[in-house]
Design a protein around this motif. Structure first.
Motif, PDB file in Angstrom:
ATOM      1  N   LEU A  84      39.286  51.167  38.469  1.00  0.00           N
ATOM      2  CA  LEU A  84      38.354  50.649  39.471  1.00  0.00           C
ATOM      3  C   LEU A  84      38.738  49.264  39.980  1.00  0.00           C
ATOM      4  O   LEU A  84      38.246  48.823  41.021  1.00  0.00           O
ATOM      5  CB  LEU A  84      36.935  50.569  38.889  1.00  0.00           C
ATOM      6  N   THR A  85      39.601  48.588  39.244  1.00  0.00           N
ATOM      7  CA  THR A  85      39.793  47.155  39.464  1.00  0.00           C
ATOM      8  C   THR A  85      40.372  46.815  40.827  1.00  0.00           C
ATOM      9  O   THR A  85      39.846  45.957  41.549  1.00  0.00           O
ATOM     10  CB  THR A  85      40.679  46.568  38.349  1.00  0.00           C
ATOM     11  N   GLY A  93      37.260  40.554  47.899  1.00  0.00           N
ATOM     12  CA  GLY A  93      38.238  39.529  48.239  1.00  0.00           C
ATOM     13  C   GLY A  93      38.686  38.729  47.043  1.00  0.00           C
ATOM     14  O   GLY A  93      38.646  37.495  47.047  1.00  0.00           O
ATOM     15  N   ALA A  94      39.138  39.428  46.010  1.00  0.00           N
ATOM     16  CA  ALA A  94      39.554  38.777  44.771  1.00  0.00           C
ATOM     17  C   ALA A  94      40.902  39.313  44.322  1.00  0.00           C
ATOM     18  O   ALA A  94      41.395  40.318  44.842  1.00  0.00           O
ATOM     19  CB  ALA A  94      38.509  39.018  43.679  1.00  0.00           C
ATOM     20  N   ASP A 232      39.237  33.008  47.714  1.00  0.00           N
ATOM     21  CA  ASP A 232      39.435  31.893  48.638  1.00  0.00           C
ATOM     22  C   ASP A 232      38.229  30.967  48.698  1.00  0.00           C
ATOM     23  O   ASP A 232      38.364  29.785  49.026  1.00  0.00           O
ATOM     24  CB  ASP A 232      39.742  32.415  50.047  1.00  0.00           C
ATOM     25  N   SER A 233      37.058  31.493  48.385  1.00  0.00           N
ATOM     26  CA  SER A 233      35.854  30.657  48.432  1.00  0.00           C
ATOM     27  C   SER A 233      35.876  29.566  47.370  1.00  0.00           C
ATOM     28  O   SER A 233      35.270  28.513  47.535  1.00  0.00           O
ATOM     29  CB  SER A 233      34.602  31.522  48.227  1.00  0.00           C
ATOM     30  N   LEU A 256      31.840  42.005  38.046  1.00  0.00           N
ATOM     31  CA  LEU A 256      31.884  40.603  37.622  1.00  0.00           C
ATOM     32  C   LEU A 256      33.174  39.969  38.129  1.00  0.00           C
ATOM     33  O   LEU A 256      34.235  40.601  38.117  1.00  0.00           O
ATOM     34  CB  LEU A 256      31.796  40.533  36.101  1.00  0.00           C
ATOM     35  N   PHE A 257      33.066  38.729  38.590  1.00  0.00           N
ATOM     36  CA  PHE A 257      34.204  37.950  39.078  1.00  0.00           C
ATOM     37  C   PHE A 257      34.252  36.619  38.351  1.00  0.00           C
ATOM     38  O   PHE A 257      33.220  35.939  38.212  1.00  0.00           O
ATOM     39  CB  PHE A 257      34.059  37.703  40.583  1.00  0.00           C
ATOM     40  N   VAL A 258      35.425  36.259  37.855  1.00  0.00           N
ATOM     41  CA  VAL A 258      35.678  34.916  37.331  1.00  0.00           C
ATOM     42  C   VAL A 258      36.935  34.401  38.013  1.00  0.00           C
ATOM     43  O   VAL A 258      37.970  35.075  37.996  1.00  0.00           O
ATOM     44  CB  VAL A 258      35.851  34.915  35.802  1.00  0.00           C
TER      45      VAL A 258
END
Length: 419
Positions: A84-85, A93-94, A232-233, A256-258
């Motif tokens: 899924l990644t 956008g990661a 980018d944020s 989840l985003f880190v």
């Protein structure tokens, strides 16, 4: 220039390069077999028809292999979350290193705050938007209490100005400029659930970081709706659910985003479990804890495969279409919806969502004067499924994956009759 006619709406559907996607979803029907006009993808997305097949594959492999399905299934369960990644990373956008699918939204926010909310006696306050989704408010209040602070004193609200509904970024800047030495964390909803306002995530990160505050974003109403460009944020972390615009089914797993800048910091405090331990030695069972780099380092347990199969079914559709095409249709579809509502000659309703397409997703929030929920109930009785939010807003989300321009036209025609 838009036109307020059925012929025009149907012509837009003929020209729509994504119109074929609608047939790939189950559309709820009334007792006569007619499709509902479904505008609540912002609460629960519709089911892709291929979801059943994806889940059935895992049920078949469970029956066939039992525990050996972890390695022998057509889609081995042991690394299933990795399937899924890449797709999920593109949607928000990661980088793949920065994203993982796990747990549920508020659980993920708590796990992230364990790591990133590290208050001191003087720098401990948390900023949220005043009309944040209740679960975010409850989560940060409980974190304040857990760390020994007063939940009221420690909470700072970013509010709209008097007689306004929308937030102004300069007001957040003023709050942080004046109180930044006391603020440890900004936890902001990237798209506000009530107004549909899409906030400038990158600017929020810049404002917070200028005063050494951690910045986190709740993307529950953003993922699959807007393009947040999380890497980018520069925000430190984010979390989102997958059952709204990502169409993964009720209560399905979250994302989840880190940010990459934290990926290799093994000294960050965190709760630990089997699944954020080094994959190479995980089954040795007797090794000291060795955290995985990146977002995977926040996992705790092996994930529910059936939920992930449903997510995969939807993400494969996003992978095929791409967020750029979806956003282009979304802006046009919601723009047409806005145009038609504004053609209605009444002072009983008004749209409180920003009119600038860059400051909203697909949702329009319709404020009803002297509201008593009766208008929403009448829409429901006419098989138009919208979403009521107290005290006076009907939320409508024409989702580009499965809503048509004709849906929008017919909804507004019914709305005009009811008004």
């Amino acid at each position: 220039m838009y036109k307020p006619t059925l012929d025009y709406a149907q012509q837009l559907d003929k020209e729509d390069k994504l119109a074929h996607l609608r047939a790939q979803f189950h559309i709820p029907k009334d007792k006569d077999g007619n499709d509902w006009l479904y505008f609540t993808g912002n609460s629960l997305g519709l089911q892709p028809k291929q979801t059943q097949q994806y889940i059935q594959q895992e049920l078949d492999d469970w029956a066939k292999y039992g525990v050996e399905g972890h390695f022998e299934a057509r889609n081995p369960w042991m690394p299933y979350h990795e399937f899924l990644t890449n797709s999920m990373a593109k949607i928000v956008g990661a980088k793949p290193l920065e994203v993982v699918v796990m747990n549920t939204l508020t659980t993920n926010l708590h796990l992230l705050m364990v790591s990133f909310y590290q208050p001191t006696k003087t720098k401990y306050k948390i900023v949220i938007e005043s009309d944040a989704f209740p679960s975010d408010r409850y989560a940060v209040q409980s974190q304040l209490k857990f760390h020994g602070f007063d939940a009221e004193d420690g909470l700072i609200e970013w509010k709209p100005r008097e007689r306004e509904e929308l937030l102004r970024i300069e007001d957040l800047e003023k709050i942080v400029d004046e109180q930044g030495d006391e603020i440890a964390l900004l936890l902001i909803g990237g798209v506000n659930y009530y107004t549909g306002q899409y906030l400038d995530i990158k600017r929020i990160a810049e404002i917070g970081h200028a005063k050494n505050c951690i910045v986190g974003i709740d993307l529950a109403h953003g993922a699959g709706n807007i393009s947040p460009e999380l890497h980018d944020s520069g925000v430190d972390f984010a979390a989102w659910c997958t059952y709204k615009y990502l169409n993964s089914g009720p209560g399905s797993l979250a994302g989840l985003f880190v940010h990459e800048k934290h990926a290799h910091n093994k000294e960050l405090p965190r709760f630990a479990g089997w699944w954020n331990h080094n994959k190479e030695t995980r089954f040795n069972m007797r090794q000291p804890f060795d955290v995985i780099p990146g977002a995977e380092g926040w996992q705790l347990s092996n994930p529910p495969i059936l939920s992930m199969a449903a997510i995969r079914a939807s993400l494969d559709m996003f992978e095929e279409v791409g967020m750029e095409a979806l956003r282009a249709k979304s802006e046009k579809l919601t723009g047409y919806f806005e145009y038609l509502i504004n053609q209605i000659d009444t002072d009983r309703i008004k749209i409180i969502t920003p009119s600038n397409p860059k400051e909203r997703g697909c949702q329009l929030s319709i404020q009803v004067k002297n509201a008593d929920k009766s208008l929403h109930k009448k829409l429901t009785e006419n098989n138009i499924i919208t979403d009521w939010r107290e005290p006076d807003v009907i939320r409508c989300a024409p989702v580009p994956m499965y809503n048509s321009f004709e849906d929008v036209y017919r909804m507004v025609e019914t709305l005009k009759t009811l008004l």
